[in-house]
Design an enzyme around this catalytic site. Structure first.
Site, PDB file in Angstrom:
ATOM      1  N   ARG A   1      57.196 -42.096  38.065  1.00 17.91           N
ATOM      2  CA  ARG A   1      57.571 -41.849  36.672  1.00 17.91           C
ATOM      3  C   ARG A   1      58.157 -40.434  36.537  1.00 17.91           C
ATOM      4  O   ARG A   1      57.459 -39.500  36.129  1.00 17.91           O
ATOM      5  CB  ARG A   1      56.351 -42.019  35.756  1.00 17.91           C
ATOM      6  CG  ARG A   1      55.719 -43.402  35.829  1.00 17.91           C
ATOM      7  CD  ARG A   1      54.552 -43.568  34.869  1.00 17.91           C
ATOM      8  NE  ARG A   1      53.404 -42.749  35.225  1.00 17.91           N
ATOM      9  CZ  ARG A   1      52.227 -42.801  34.598  1.00 17.91           C
ATOM     10  NH1 ARG A   1      52.044 -43.639  33.583  1.00 17.91           N
ATOM     11  NH2 ARG A   1      51.232 -42.021  34.979  1.00 17.91           N
TER      12      ARG A   1
ATOM     13  N   HIS B   1      45.760 -42.444  47.987  1.00 15.19           N
ATOM     14  CA  HIS B   1      46.537 -41.230  47.718  1.00 15.19           C
ATOM     15  C   HIS B   1      45.625 -40.059  47.372  1.00 15.19           C
ATOM     16  O   HIS B   1      45.811 -38.941  47.858  1.00 15.19           O
ATOM     17  CB  HIS B   1      47.517 -41.510  46.565  1.00 15.19           C
ATOM     18  CG  HIS B   1      48.362 -40.342  46.200  1.00 15.19           C
ATOM     19  ND1 HIS B   1      48.913 -40.177  44.938  1.00 15.19           N
ATOM     20  CD2 HIS B   1      48.761 -39.240  46.915  1.00 15.19           C
ATOM     21  CE1 HIS B   1      49.611 -39.066  44.910  1.00 15.19           C
ATOM     22  NE2 HIS B   1      49.533 -38.464  46.078  1.00 15.19           N
TER      23      HIS B   1
ATOM     24  N   ASP C   1      50.239 -37.414  36.288  1.00 15.73           N
ATOM     25  CA  ASP C   1      51.608 -37.126  35.846  1.00 15.73           C
ATOM     26  C   ASP C   1      51.901 -37.596  34.422  1.00 15.73           C
ATOM     27  O   ASP C   1      53.076 -37.741  34.043  1.00 15.73           O
ATOM     28  CB  ASP C   1      52.615 -37.756  36.810  1.00 15.73           C
ATOM     29  CG  ASP C   1      52.529 -39.280  36.848  1.00 15.73           C
ATOM     30  OD1 ASP C   1      51.596 -39.843  36.233  1.00 15.73           O
ATOM     31  OD2 ASP C   1      53.393 -39.907  37.495  1.00 15.73           O
ATOM     32  N   ASP C   2      50.871 -37.810  33.633  1.00 12.35           N
ATOM     33  CA  ASP C   2      51.070 -38.201  32.227  1.00 12.35           C
ATOM     34  C   ASP C   2      50.152 -37.389  31.311  1.00 12.35           C
ATOM     35  O   ASP C   2      49.564 -37.908  30.378  1.00 12.35           O
ATOM     36  CB  ASP C   2      50.837 -39.698  32.029  1.00 12.35           C
ATOM     37  CG  ASP C   2      49.481 -40.172  32.540  1.00 12.35           C
ATOM     38  OD1 ASP C   2      48.694 -39.311  33.012  1.00 12.35           O
ATOM     39  OD2 ASP C   2      49.200 -41.382  32.484  1.00 12.35           O
TER      40      ASP C   2
ATOM     41  N   ASP D   1      37.489 -43.830  40.309  1.00 10.50           N
ATOM     42  CA  ASP D   1      36.853 -43.206  39.147  1.00 10.50           C
ATOM     43  C   ASP D   1      35.569 -43.932  38.752  1.00 10.50           C
ATOM     44  O   ASP D   1      34.567 -43.299  38.388  1.00 10.50           O
ATOM     45  CB  ASP D   1      37.822 -43.121  37.967  1.00 10.50           C
ATOM     46  CG  ASP D   1      38.533 -44.433  37.689  1.00 10.50           C
ATOM     47  OD1 ASP D   1      38.476 -45.359  38.525  1.00 10.50           O
ATOM     48  OD2 ASP D   1      39.180 -44.542  36.624  1.00 10.50           O
TER      49      ASP D   1
END
Length: 426
Positions: A97, A170, A192-193, A269
């Site tokens: 993104r 990752h 990245d958000d 998570d």
């Protein structure tokens, strides 16, 4: 006889001449030696004068250099002489993104650029998306890392989303690299958000000391799951929580050394929220979020975005965290600190407890019987209903706390929470 006398006079005159010659030569020699000594003294005096002049110049230069160093120190340039030890590396986890990554990096660099030596910035990309790579490399003073793993993914259950396996792989790769190759003692993980608050870095610098000094704290987060505008009030309040918040969090190398060998294949998570992973440790979270998640589109397909994430309040005021005494967050002190608030809250009972709470001034506590009862009450207020491994989101000792339209606190209290806090049931 006259002749003998004459010879004697000649000898006497010769002796006198020799004596005079010797005297003259001696005086000449002495004069020459004297002049030589005078010349030597003059030379040495010249050297002494030159040395004194040189010393005076050196003293003046030392004075100028001393004043310059003091001026540089006053201006905060001491780091040019003495290398600064980073507080933590900051890594942005990215994939495909580029527009989201650009928004995130611009938000971070707005506050990080002036303190980049304390918080070096990394972008870790999973996969080969060239647009994301180009975006990351277009920024100066950002270290780019790329995780390429083309091995086939085998899910443990049919129908699972492969992306969750890729994400977990990752994360492990990136954190192993930052802790073990780059040798950072702490790492802050962003996605990245996300956008960050003005005091994001000051907050984590203060949280770093809490992590170092209290091993019952597993990680520090910038996120509050119930951080919507109507549920928060005080940007300076921090809590301990038994529920891992994620979404902008920091951990120590010593903790990663423990987690890395058993890191899960997927759903990392949720794995962090398991009791067997947490081992009675807790997490620091703020009342008002220091990150804002704008990721409506992603691997979770916008789950919870419109219902919970879109209305999150991002802190917009500066808090001087260096001046704050955060010792109340230490394990033994926080138990008493928190229980005092709960004990003073007015108990409310009945099916209409939410309505009653709305009409009461001051803090309120409402007891729930079990998970189903909690979900019913949480739904009425509009907070997160979800549990993981027997713990509601944001809970501490089974208690979920949030503000309700005013500065007053609402405490949703579990069946045995009062007992854990040593509060007498009324």
């Amino acid at each position: 006889m006259a002749r003998n006398f004459c010879d004697f006079r000649i000898l006497l005159l010769a002796a006198a001449a020799v004596f005079i010659f010797i005297q003259v030569e001696s005086e000449n020699h002495c004069t020459s030696q004297m002049r030589f000594l005078i010349d030597q003294i003059s030379v040495q005096q010249g050297k002494i004068v030159a040395l004194e002049e040189s010393r005076r110049h050196q003293d003046e230069e030392c004075g100028h250099l001393r004043a310059l160093v003091q001026d540089l120190e006053r201006k905060g340039v001491k780091r040019l002489i003495e290398k600064e030890v980073p507080v933590a590396a900051v890594v942005v986890m990215a994939c495909n993104r580029p527009d989201y990554l650009e928004r995130t990096l611009n938000s971070i660099l707005k506050y990080q650029a002036s303190i980049s030596s304390k918080f070096p910035l990394f972008v870790s990309q999973d996969g080969p998306d060239q647009n994301v790579k180009n975006m990351a490399l277009s920024y100066n003073k950002i270290t780019y890392m790329q995780h390429l793993d083309f091995r086939p993914i085998h899910t443990e259950r049919p129908g699972e989303i492969i992306a969750y396996y890729k994400i977990a792989s990752h994360y492990k790769w990136a954190l192993d690299l930052l802790f073990n190759k780059h040798n950072f003692s702490r790492v802050i993980i962003l996605e990245d958000d996300m956008e960050i608050a003005p005091d994001f870095f000051e907050y984590f610098e203060a949280a770093a000391m809490l992590l170092e000094n209290d091993k019952t704290i597993m990680a520090a987060s910038s996120w509050n799951d119930n951080g919507q505008k109507q549920f928060v009030h005080d940007p300076e309040v921090l809590y301990r929580s038994d529920f891992f918040p994620g979404l902008g969090w920091m951990l120590l190398k010593s903790t990663w050394d423990e987690l890395s060998p058993k890191w899960p294949k997927a759903y990392w998570d949720d794995w962090m929220r398991l009791k067997e992973t947490r081992k009675d440790r807790q997490f620091i979270r703020p009342e008002v979020c220091r990150t804002y998640n704008f990721g409506e589109h992603g691997s979770s397909f916008g789950q919870y975005f419109s219902q919970y994430l879109e209305s999150i309040k991002l802190n917009d005021v500066h808090v001087d965290w260096k001046s704050k005494n955060l010792s109340y967050l230490q394990e033994d002190k926080f138990l008493k600190y928190f229980s005092d608030f709960v004990a003073k809250a007015k108990p409310v009972y009945g099916a209409d407890a939410v309505l009653k709470a709305y009409n009461i001034d001051g803090d309120v506590r409402i007891q729930y019987k079990d998970q189903m009862d909690f979900e019913r009450i949480a739904h009425q207020f509009g907070i997160f209903e979800e549990w993981k491994d027997g713990i509601p989101r944001t809970a501490y000792k089974g208690i979920v706390v949030f503000r309700y339209q005013t500065p007053r606190r609402i405490f949703l209290v579990g069946p045995d929470s009062l007992k854990q806090l040593d509060i007498q049931q009324t």
